[in-house]
Write a protein that holds these residues in place. Sequence first.
Motif, PDB file in Angstrom:
ATOM      1  N   GLN A 106      50.258  46.364  36.434  1.00 49.75           N
ATOM      2  CA  GLN A 106      49.485  46.195  37.657  1.00 49.75           C
ATOM      3  C   GLN A 106      49.586  44.774  38.199  1.00 49.75           C
ATOM      4  O   GLN A 106      49.392  43.796  37.477  1.00 49.75           O
ATOM      5  N   GLY A 107      49.874  44.662  39.498  1.00 51.93           N
ATOM      6  CA  GLY A 107      49.775  43.407  40.225  1.00 51.93           C
ATOM      7  C   GLY A 107      50.631  42.292  39.667  1.00 51.93           C
ATOM      8  O   GLY A 107      51.809  42.467  39.333  1.00 51.93           O
ATOM      9  N   ALA A 108      50.037  41.118  39.559  1.00 49.94           N
ATOM     10  CA  ALA A 108      50.763  39.925  39.129  1.00 49.94           C
ATOM     11  C   ALA A 108      51.021  39.889  37.632  1.00 49.94           C
ATOM     12  O   ALA A 108      51.487  38.872  37.106  1.00 49.94           O
ATOM     13  N   LEU A 109      50.735  40.991  36.925  1.00 49.75           N
ATOM     14  CA  LEU A 109      51.166  41.111  35.542  1.00 49.75           C
ATOM     15  C   LEU A 109      52.579  41.692  35.454  1.00 49.75           C
ATOM     16  O   LEU A 109      53.100  41.898  34.347  1.00 49.75           O
ATOM     17  N   SER A 110      53.202  41.922  36.599  1.00 51.94           N
ATOM     18  CA  SER A 110      54.599  42.354  36.611  1.00 51.94           C
ATOM     19  C   SER A 110      55.496  41.419  35.812  1.00 51.94           C
ATOM     20  O   SER A 110      56.396  41.887  35.102  1.00 51.94           O
ATOM     21  N   PRO A 111      55.316  40.083  35.895  1.00 49.71           N
ATOM     22  CA  PRO A 111      56.144  39.195  35.081  1.00 49.71           C
ATOM     23  C   PRO A 111      56.054  39.469  33.580  1.00 49.71           C
ATOM     24  O   PRO A 111      57.030  39.277  32.853  1.00 49.71           O
ATOM     25  N   GLY A 131      51.845  47.393  42.968  1.00 55.41           N
ATOM     26  CA  GLY A 131      51.396  46.261  43.775  1.00 55.41           C
ATOM     27  C   GLY A 131      51.851  44.916  43.256  1.00 55.41           C
ATOM     28  O   GLY A 131      51.029  44.003  43.113  1.00 55.41           O
ATOM     29  N   PRO A 132      53.155  44.735  42.952  1.00 57.16           N
ATOM     30  CA  PRO A 132      53.605  43.434  42.458  1.00 57.16           C
ATOM     31  C   PRO A 132      53.450  42.347  43.515  1.00 57.16           C
ATOM     32  O   PRO A 132      53.350  42.640  44.708  1.00 57.16           O
TER      33      PRO A 132
END
Length: 300
Positions: A106-111, A131-132
């Motif tokens: 989810q979100g900015a945990l894509s990295p 939702g990256p």
Amino acid sequence: MQHSAIATQFYSWNGYRCAYDVPHEGQGVPLVLIHPIGVGLSRQFWQRFNQAWVQAGHRNTIYNPDLLGCGESDMPRVAYYPIDWATQLQCFLQTVVKRPCILIAQGALSPVAIDLVNLQPDLVRGLILSGPPAWTLVTKTTSDLQHRIAWNLFDSPLGSAFYRYARRSQFLQRFSIRQLFASDHQVDANWLEMLQAGASDLDSRHAVFSFLSGFWRQDYRHRVAQIEQPTLVVLGEKASSISREGKPESLDQRLEDYLEAFPQVQGVKIPGRNVLPYESTLAFVDAIAAWLESSPISKA
């Protein structure tokens, strides 16, 4: 809020106790969920998705871990980098899941998911990014000194005072309406109670402050180019993001950036804004299911 009766389980990584649960045991390729980082966020973020996925008749086993610093996992006072959480989840894949899975981040945990695929490609069959962040935020390394200065400011009595303020219901409601949800009414009692419960331990601030300090803002282009696994990018039709230059970014451009960067990727837009598995649960489930049905990765 109705709390899950699913039993919490634990494994050990680097001497820390890390929590997870298995909301559904089934067959086929398992799903491993990576929750977002924020005030009060933990694996409980995925409750609506887990229920909807099973109710829709999907049979995949679901693994739902708490990242270090969140939920029921240990909360050491350290600065967390994406590679730290990725290495934690690598241990989780090796010792708990023990078979190739589909990651949903989810979100900015894509990295974190990107790092994890690079660390352990043989245990990842597919990758789903919900939702990256804007591509410009994950293609340019910012100064680690800058990140450390921010961390040192947060890791202070001033930071502790701010966190106490930020976990108040009124602040959480305003922030969620302003930054996360497309519809104000979706910022409901369940959401706010979940966040307040998750932020009740003041030590949960360390993970949040690590995220706010920007340790995840690195150049991931080379690591993305190495990913051979099929990837799905899901964006909300009202997704909000600001580019590094401070300019609003069009949704189509944001999606196109990801489609050009990943070697084997599809993209889809669904109703909602930035927390799709919670706000637009059924549409999110349908989007993933459609992608899996058309992909060979769902066949164990």
